[in-house]
Design a protein around this motif. Structure first.
Motif, short mmCIF file in Angstrom:
data_model
loop_
_atom_site.label_atom_id
_atom_site.label_comp_id
_atom_site.label_asym_id
_atom_site.label_seq_id
_atom_site.Cartn_x
_atom_site.Cartn_y
_atom_site.Cartn_z
N VAL A 99 -17.36 23.85 0.82
CA VAL A 99 -17.84 22.65 0.50
C VAL A 99 -18.15 21.74 1.90
O VAL A 99 -19.52 21.41 1.64
N LEU A 100 -17.49 22.05 3.03
CA LEU A 100 -17.93 21.12 4.30
C LEU A 100 -19.37 21.95 4.65
O LEU A 100 -19.94 21.31 5.24
N ILE A 101 -19.40 23.00 4.53
CA ILE A 101 -20.18 23.96 5.22
C ILE A 101 -21.16 23.99 4.25
O ILE A 101 -22.67 24.28 5.01
N HIS A 117 -7.77 21.05 -0.22
CA HIS A 117 -8.23 21.38 2.14
C HIS A 117 -9.06 21.94 2.02
O HIS A 117 -9.67 22.52 1.63
N LEU A 118 -9.77 20.56 2.18
CA LEU A 118 -11.27 20.72 3.37
C LEU A 118 -11.00 21.76 4.42
O LEU A 118 -10.07 20.98 5.59
N CYS A 119 -12.63 21.89 5.26
CA CYS A 119 -12.01 22.90 6.37
C CYS A 119 -13.61 22.76 6.55
O CYS A 119 -14.61 22.81 6.25
N TYR A 120 -13.94 23.24 8.30
CA TYR A 120 -14.91 23.19 8.97
C TYR A 120 -15.65 24.27 9.09
O TYR A 120 -16.04 25.23 10.01
N GLY A 121 -14.28 25.43 8.63
CA GLY A 121 -14.47 27.02 9.11
C GLY A 121 -13.50 26.97 10.55
O GLY A 121 -13.52 26.14 11.26
N GLU A 125 -15.08 26.19 14.84
CA GLU A 125 -15.79 26.27 13.96
C GLU A 125 -17.26 26.44 13.71
O GLU A 125 -17.54 27.07 14.30
N MET A 126 -17.43 26.65 11.80
CA MET A 126 -18.67 26.74 11.64
C MET A 126 -19.96 25.94 11.60
O MET A 126 -21.44 26.21 12.11
N PHE A 127 -19.72 24.44 11.84
CA PHE A 127 -20.28 23.86 11.95
C PHE A 127 -19.52 21.89 13.23
O PHE A 127 -18.61 22.19 12.34
#
Length: 347
Positions: free
Chosen positions: A177-179, A218-222, A228-230
């Motif tokens: 989602v966030l990525i 659960h949201l995540c940035y990697g 993190e991916m970003f």
């Protein structure tokens, strides 16, 4: 006030040799704080074991080699010529293991009165994320086969629900989602479109779960290799997505699950600037938010980050958490992260 704490799931490898060991470590380190659920996730690297296993399945072939050293070293799979992909081909194939974990949890709950009313938390990677990682670099295949991955996830939830009943809460994990919203910034209107499509996808998935299935989002940035991916600029993308998801769930007659919203990311502690948290003032009021503000890198700083988080959101956090699981930590770092959680929860 003392807030609840939330363990996202995974623990360092040497703490994850058995379900009993993992769950007892969490209970012993919670130090009397209320857990909203008790997780048991025996893969410290989230879905890497699953991805490695795909190469052994007849339906798949490797199109690009990779050993998962980092984000640039991911394998790309393809479907073998003439093969029709079925849900069992992409299933996580962990039904027997999940039943064993349920049995271990029930035995432990009988011994530990402090968790008499606590549910077992099972990590559930979103089918979109599984498809994206399976066909890394080939998004057209991820979308083509998304219905197959979705059916496999729905089947797993239904199967364990029949065995475990109300003892389980599913943590639906969707870094895409966030990525995806960040990647879509390259196109005009891209983040808004990505948010709408992914809100529809998650809402449709939850609507297919049994009516009494309990979910945590659960949201995540990697967080592979604790990287993190970003790096998020603020929480605006998360708020935009969650408001769209709230509407999509209401249209389907589903209640809003608690959402774990990370402010820390990778190995970085949560920011301590008002601007980062300001978008939370626009978050739909019915969301129960788990504040992912604790970090091993800054055990004391989470107290101020939580204050900023709650002030912007205009509500107390449902619970306090780290940004992601602790599987990419050393044991010492995991203990520091838990201390950061409990310190913020007590503030």
């Amino acid at each position: 006030m003392q807030r609840s704490i939330h363990f996202v799931g995974s623990l360092p490898p040497d703490l994850s040799t058995s379900p009993r060991q993992a769950m007892e470590w969490i209970l012993d380190h919670a130090r009397g704080h209320r857990l909203i659920s008790l997780p048991c996730d025996l893969d410290p690297n989230w879905v890497i074991a699953y991805l490695r296993d795909l190469a052994e399945r007849e339906a798949f072939e490797i199109k690009r080699a990779g050993e998962y050293a980092d984000y640039d070293d991911m394998r790309t799979h393809g479907v073998r010529r003439g093969r029709r992909l079925r849900p069992d081909d992409v299933s996580m194939r962990r039904a027997d293991r999940l039943r064993e974990i349920v049995d271990e949890f029930r035995a432990l709950r009988a011994e530990r009165p402090e968790i008499a009313d606590t549910r077992l938390q099972i990590s559930l990677p979103s089918p979109l994320d599984l498809a994206i990682f399976a066909f890394a670099g080939r998004p057209w295949l991820s979308l083509r086969y998304l219905p197959v991955f979705t059916q496999a996830v729905v089947d797993e939830v239904a199967d364990l629900a029949a065995y475990a009943g109300p003892d389980v809460v599913w943590q639906l994990e969707t870094p895409s989602v966030l990525i995806g919203m960040d990647m879509a910034r390259r196109a005009p209107g891209g983040p808004a479109l990505a948010a709408r499509l992914m809100a529809r996808q998650v809402a449709s998935l939850i609507a297919r779960f049994p009516d009494d299935a309990q979910v945590i989002l659960h949201l995540c940035y990697g967080n592979y290799r604790n990287t993190e991916m970003f790096a998020p600029r603020d929480l605006g993308s998360a708020v935009r997505y969650l408001n769209l998801l709230a509407d999509a769930l209401r249209r389907r007659g589903r209640r809003l699950p608690p959402v774990h919203l990370p402010a820390a990311y990778g190995a970085h502690p949560a920011p301590r600037t008002e601007a980062f948290y300001r978008p939370l003032s626009g978050l739909a009021p019915k969301w129960q938010v788990i504040a992912g503000i604790a970090a091993a890198a800054d055990p004391a700083g989470g107290v101020e980050s939580l204050r900023l988080f709650e002030a912007a959101a205009g509500r107390n956090a449902y619970a306090v958490a780290t940004a992601c699981g602790l599987g990419r930590h050393t044991t010492d770092e995991a203990e520091q992260a838990v201390r950061a959680m409990t310190a913020a929860a007590d503030a």
